[in-house]
Write an enzyme that holds these catalytic residues in place. Structure first.
Site, PDB file in Angstrom:
ATOM      1  N   ASN A 105       5.468   2.897  -3.283  1.00  0.00           N
ATOM      2  CA  ASN A 105       4.477   3.285  -2.274  1.00  0.00           C
ATOM      3  C   ASN A 105       3.578   2.079  -1.977  1.00  0.00           C
ATOM      4  O   ASN A 105       2.899   1.581  -2.880  1.00  0.00           O
ATOM      5  CB  ASN A 105       3.659   4.471  -2.802  1.00  0.00           C
ATOM      6  CG  ASN A 105       2.646   4.950  -1.783  1.00  0.00           C
ATOM      7  OD1 ASN A 105       1.960   4.143  -1.158  1.00  0.00           O
ATOM      8  ND2 ASN A 105       2.541   6.244  -1.603  1.00  0.00           N
TER       9      ASN A 105
ATOM     10  N   HIS B 173      -1.392   0.886  -0.536  1.00  0.00           N
ATOM     11  CA  HIS B 173      -2.529   0.054  -0.969  1.00  0.00           C
ATOM     12  C   HIS B 173      -2.508  -1.333  -0.320  1.00  0.00           C
ATOM     13  O   HIS B 173      -3.554  -1.973  -0.203  1.00  0.00           O
ATOM     14  CB  HIS B 173      -2.536  -0.110  -2.483  1.00  0.00           C
ATOM     15  CG  HIS B 173      -3.036   1.100  -3.234  1.00  0.00           C
ATOM     16  ND1 HIS B 173      -3.631   2.173  -2.632  1.00  0.00           N
ATOM     17  CD2 HIS B 173      -3.031   1.375  -4.562  1.00  0.00           C
ATOM     18  CE1 HIS B 173      -3.958   3.061  -3.550  1.00  0.00           C
ATOM     19  NE2 HIS B 173      -3.602   2.607  -4.729  1.00  0.00           N
TER      20      HIS B 173
ATOM     21  N   HIS C 213       2.378   6.667   3.390  1.00  0.00           N
ATOM     22  CA  HIS C 213       1.722   7.920   3.784  1.00  0.00           C
ATOM     23  C   HIS C 213       0.921   7.632   5.054  1.00  0.00           C
ATOM     24  O   HIS C 213      -0.057   6.887   5.009  1.00  0.00           O
ATOM     25  CB  HIS C 213       0.806   8.375   2.637  1.00  0.00           C
ATOM     26  CG  HIS C 213       0.166   9.704   2.871  1.00  0.00           C
ATOM     27  ND1 HIS C 213      -0.604  10.337   1.913  1.00  0.00           N
ATOM     28  CD2 HIS C 213       0.157  10.534   3.936  1.00  0.00           C
ATOM     29  CE1 HIS C 213      -1.050  11.483   2.384  1.00  0.00           C
ATOM     30  NE2 HIS C 213      -0.611  11.632   3.620  1.00  0.00           N
TER      31      HIS C 213
ATOM     32  N   ARG D 214      -1.658   8.855   7.047  1.00  0.00           N
ATOM     33  CA  ARG D 214      -2.695   9.885   6.936  1.00  0.00           C
ATOM     34  C   ARG D 214      -3.291  10.178   8.305  1.00  0.00           C
ATOM     35  O   ARG D 214      -3.325   9.317   9.182  1.00  0.00           O
ATOM     36  CB  ARG D 214      -3.799   9.444   5.978  1.00  0.00           C
ATOM     37  CG  ARG D 214      -3.345   9.308   4.534  1.00  0.00           C
ATOM     38  CD  ARG D 214      -4.523   9.036   3.638  1.00  0.00           C
ATOM     39  NE  ARG D 214      -5.308  10.235   3.434  1.00  0.00           N
ATOM     40  CZ  ARG D 214      -5.217  11.023   2.357  1.00  0.00           C
ATOM     41  NH1 ARG D 214      -4.402  10.715   1.376  1.00  0.00           N
ATOM     42  NH2 ARG D 214      -5.951  12.100   2.259  1.00  0.00           N
TER      43      ARG D 214
ATOM     44  N   ARG E  11      -6.390   5.796   7.377  1.00  0.00           N
ATOM     45  CA  ARG E  11      -7.267   4.932   6.574  1.00  0.00           C
ATOM     46  C   ARG E  11      -6.539   3.703   6.028  1.00  0.00           C
ATOM     47  O   ARG E  11      -7.150   2.715   5.709  1.00  0.00           O
ATOM     48  CB  ARG E  11      -7.911   5.711   5.433  1.00  0.00           C
ATOM     49  CG  ARG E  11      -6.949   6.104   4.342  1.00  0.00           C
ATOM     50  CD  ARG E  11      -7.677   6.696   3.155  1.00  0.00           C
ATOM     51  NE  ARG E  11      -8.184   8.015   3.430  1.00  0.00           N
ATOM     52  CZ  ARG E  11      -8.370   8.941   2.485  1.00  0.00           C
ATOM     53  NH1 ARG E  11      -8.112   8.646   1.231  1.00  0.00           N
ATOM     54  NH2 ARG E  11      -8.799  10.134   2.772  1.00  0.00           N
TER      55      ARG E  11
ATOM     56  N   GLU F 110       5.567   9.951   3.934  1.00  0.00           N
ATOM     57  CA  GLU F 110       4.743  11.066   3.446  1.00  0.00           C
ATOM     58  C   GLU F 110       3.808  11.465   4.562  1.00  0.00           C
ATOM     59  O   GLU F 110       3.194  10.603   5.206  1.00  0.00           O
ATOM     60  CB  GLU F 110       3.884  10.617   2.265  1.00  0.00           C
ATOM     61  CG  GLU F 110       4.606  10.482   0.972  1.00  0.00           C
ATOM     62  CD  GLU F 110       3.656  10.010  -0.120  1.00  0.00           C
ATOM     63  OE1 GLU F 110       2.423  10.017   0.082  1.00  0.00           O
ATOM     64  OE2 GLU F 110       4.149   9.605  -1.159  1.00  0.00           O
TER      65      GLU F 110
ATOM     66  N   THR G 164      -3.795  11.958  -2.600  1.00  0.00           N
ATOM     67  CA  THR G 164      -3.305  13.330  -2.549  1.00  0.00           C
ATOM     68  C   THR G 164      -3.698  14.068  -3.833  1.00  0.00           C
ATOM     69  O   THR G 164      -3.414  13.604  -4.925  1.00  0.00           O
ATOM     70  CB  THR G 164      -1.767  13.327  -2.401  1.00  0.00           C
ATOM     71  OG1 THR G 164      -1.426  12.411  -1.376  1.00  0.00           O
ATOM     72  CG2 THR G 164      -1.247  14.698  -2.064  1.00  0.00           C
TER      73      THR G 164
ATOM     74  N   GLU H  51       9.438  17.112  -4.950  1.00  0.00           N
ATOM     75  CA  GLU H  51       8.795  16.043  -5.725  1.00  0.00           C
ATOM     76  C   GLU H  51       7.709  16.685  -6.561  1.00  0.00           C
ATOM     77  O   GLU H  51       6.723  17.202  -6.024  1.00  0.00           O
ATOM     78  CB  GLU H  51       8.207  14.962  -4.805  1.00  0.00           C
ATOM     79  CG  GLU H  51       7.520  13.856  -5.613  1.00  0.00           C
ATOM     80  CD  GLU H  51       6.935  12.733  -4.751  1.00  0.00           C
ATOM     81  OE1 GLU H  51       7.403  12.522  -3.619  1.00  0.00           O
ATOM     82  OE2 GLU H  51       5.994  12.074  -5.235  1.00  0.00           O
TER      83      GLU H  51
ATOM     84  N   HIS I  21       3.168  10.481  -8.647  1.00  0.00           N
ATOM     85  CA  HIS I  21       1.703  10.545  -8.717  1.00  0.00           C
ATOM     86  C   HIS I  21       1.224  10.205 -10.122  1.00  0.00           C
ATOM     87  O   HIS I  21       1.559  10.884 -11.084  1.00  0.00           O
ATOM     88  CB  HIS I  21       1.136  11.900  -8.306  1.00  0.00           C
ATOM     89  CG  HIS I  21      -0.268  11.759  -7.787  1.00  0.00           C
ATOM     90  ND1 HIS I  21      -0.539  11.442  -6.474  1.00  0.00           N
ATOM     91  CD2 HIS I  21      -1.455  11.826  -8.410  1.00  0.00           C
ATOM     92  CE1 HIS I  21      -1.841  11.349  -6.318  1.00  0.00           C
ATOM     93  NE2 HIS I  21      -2.421  11.560  -7.478  1.00  0.00           N
TER      94      HIS I  21
HETATM   95  N1  PXP Z   1       3.998  10.791  -4.334  1.00  0.00           N
HETATM   96  C1  PXP Z   1       3.147  11.353  -3.452  1.00  0.00           C
HETATM   97  C2  PXP Z   1       3.599  12.557  -2.703  1.00  0.00           C
HETATM   98  C3  PXP Z   1       1.878  10.792  -3.210  1.00  0.00           C
HETATM   99  O1  PXP Z   1       1.053  11.353  -2.315  1.00  0.00           O
HETATM  100  C4  PXP Z   1       1.513   9.619  -3.907  1.00  0.00           C
HETATM  101  C5  PXP Z   1       0.182   8.991  -3.652  1.00  0.00           C
HETATM  102  O2  PXP Z   1       0.119   8.518  -2.338  1.00  0.00           O
HETATM  103  C6  PXP Z   1       2.440   9.067  -4.800  1.00  0.00           C
HETATM  104  C7  PXP Z   1       3.657   9.690  -5.022  1.00  0.00           C
HETATM  105  C8  PXP Z   1       2.138   7.807  -5.559  1.00  0.00           C
HETATM  106  O3  PXP Z   1       1.089   8.055  -6.442  1.00  0.00           O
HETATM  107  P1  PXP Z   1       0.460   6.831  -7.232  1.00  0.00           P
HETATM  108  O4  PXP Z   1      -0.168   5.930  -6.228  1.00  0.00           O
HETATM  109  O5  PXP Z   1      -0.521   7.487  -8.137  1.00  0.00           O
HETATM  110  O6  PXP Z   1       1.593   6.160  -7.968  1.00  0.00           O
END
Ligand code: PXP
Length: 255
Positions: A8, A11, A44, A46, A50, A71, A107, A161, A208
């Protein structure tokens, strides 16, 4: 079957948006993660934009060699964006529906598929009808809860997931001691839910708050197909670079 890694890269866009400029570019981040062996790139989009912007998703859909996992909230706006991307490009190959609140830092909690069954069924059908060829995989980000798993199956999702936030919290509290009762119970809950998910013919994903310390027991769950990890990899990348950070995570996942 190897467990696939979805990196992901939200960031990376967060850092760029701090100056509203052009760098760091999430597309370059995707290339680095890909070169390190990430099979999936996750972003993601959003509602408040952001971090990831519409043009990021377009460029990733056009140029990303790895599979693109978008996402998004189950809104008409987002469904429209996913469908128009699929008309123009090969990706996104997967959409993961997540709950979304404007005020949250990230999330929080899984999607309530059971509580909005008709809406979910409609959104999944619209997404799955998109594009030609292999079609789009549609995944539900849910708690590892039998009722949500059954509802996801009934709504037509291809994958679940599991939200691993509660597991990560239990792991931290137990100091990583897998004999700690609360952590053992959390892992057992995930295993049972994973079994139910696969028994219904859906793919099993998790994500997550997974990190370099807590990822192994989740990667080793029977039938685990994909892990989606952001914060830990991008944080590590600040010190060692994204390619090295992704390689380290892949090694842990592969054991
Ligand atoms: N999976 C989903 C559905 C998420 O919303 C997120 C956070 O954006 C992640 C995985 C990744 O989570 P983390 O950044 O805590 O690894």
């Amino acid at each position: 079957m190897p467990v696939l890694l979805g990196v992901n890269i939200d960031h990376v866009a967060t850092v760029r948006q701090a100056r509203r400029g052009d760098e760091p570019d999430p597309l370059y981040a995707a290339f680095e993660a890909q070169l390190a062996g990430a099979e999936i790139i996750t972003v993601h989009l959003r509602e408040d934009r952001r971090h990831i912007q519409d043009h990021d998703v377009q460029r990733l859909a056009a140029h990303c060699q790895a599979r693109l996992n978008l996402e998004m909230g189950a809104t008409d706006e987002m469904v429209g964006i996913a469908l128009s991307l699929r008309r123009a490009y090969a990706g996104p190959q997967m959409v993961t529906l997540v709950p979304e609140k404007r005020q949250e830092l990230t999330t929080e909690g899984g999607l309530d598929v059971r509580g909005q069954a008709a809406r979910m069924k409609d959104v999944v059908a619209r997404l799955k009808a998109a594009g030609t060829g292999a079609g789009m995989t549609v995944s539900a980000f849910i708690e590892a809860d039998p009722a949500q798993i059954e509802a996801s199956h009934a709504a037509g999702f291809d994958a679940c997931e599991f939200h691993t936030g509660p597991y990560a919290a239990a792991f931290a509290k137990a100091g990583g001691d897998l004999n700690f009762a609360a952590l053992k119970a959390e892992l057992a809950r995930l295993h049972d839910a994973g079994h139910r998910c696969r028994a219904l013919g859906m793919r099993l994903h998790a994500g997550h708050a997974l990190n370099y310390l807590n990822v192994r027991p989740i990667a080793q769950m029977p039938g685990m197909a994909e892990l989606h990890i952001g914060h830990a990899i991008i944080s590590r990348a600040i010190f060692v670079g994204l390619r090295a950070a992704t390689i380290e995570m892949k090694r842990l996942i592969e054991g």
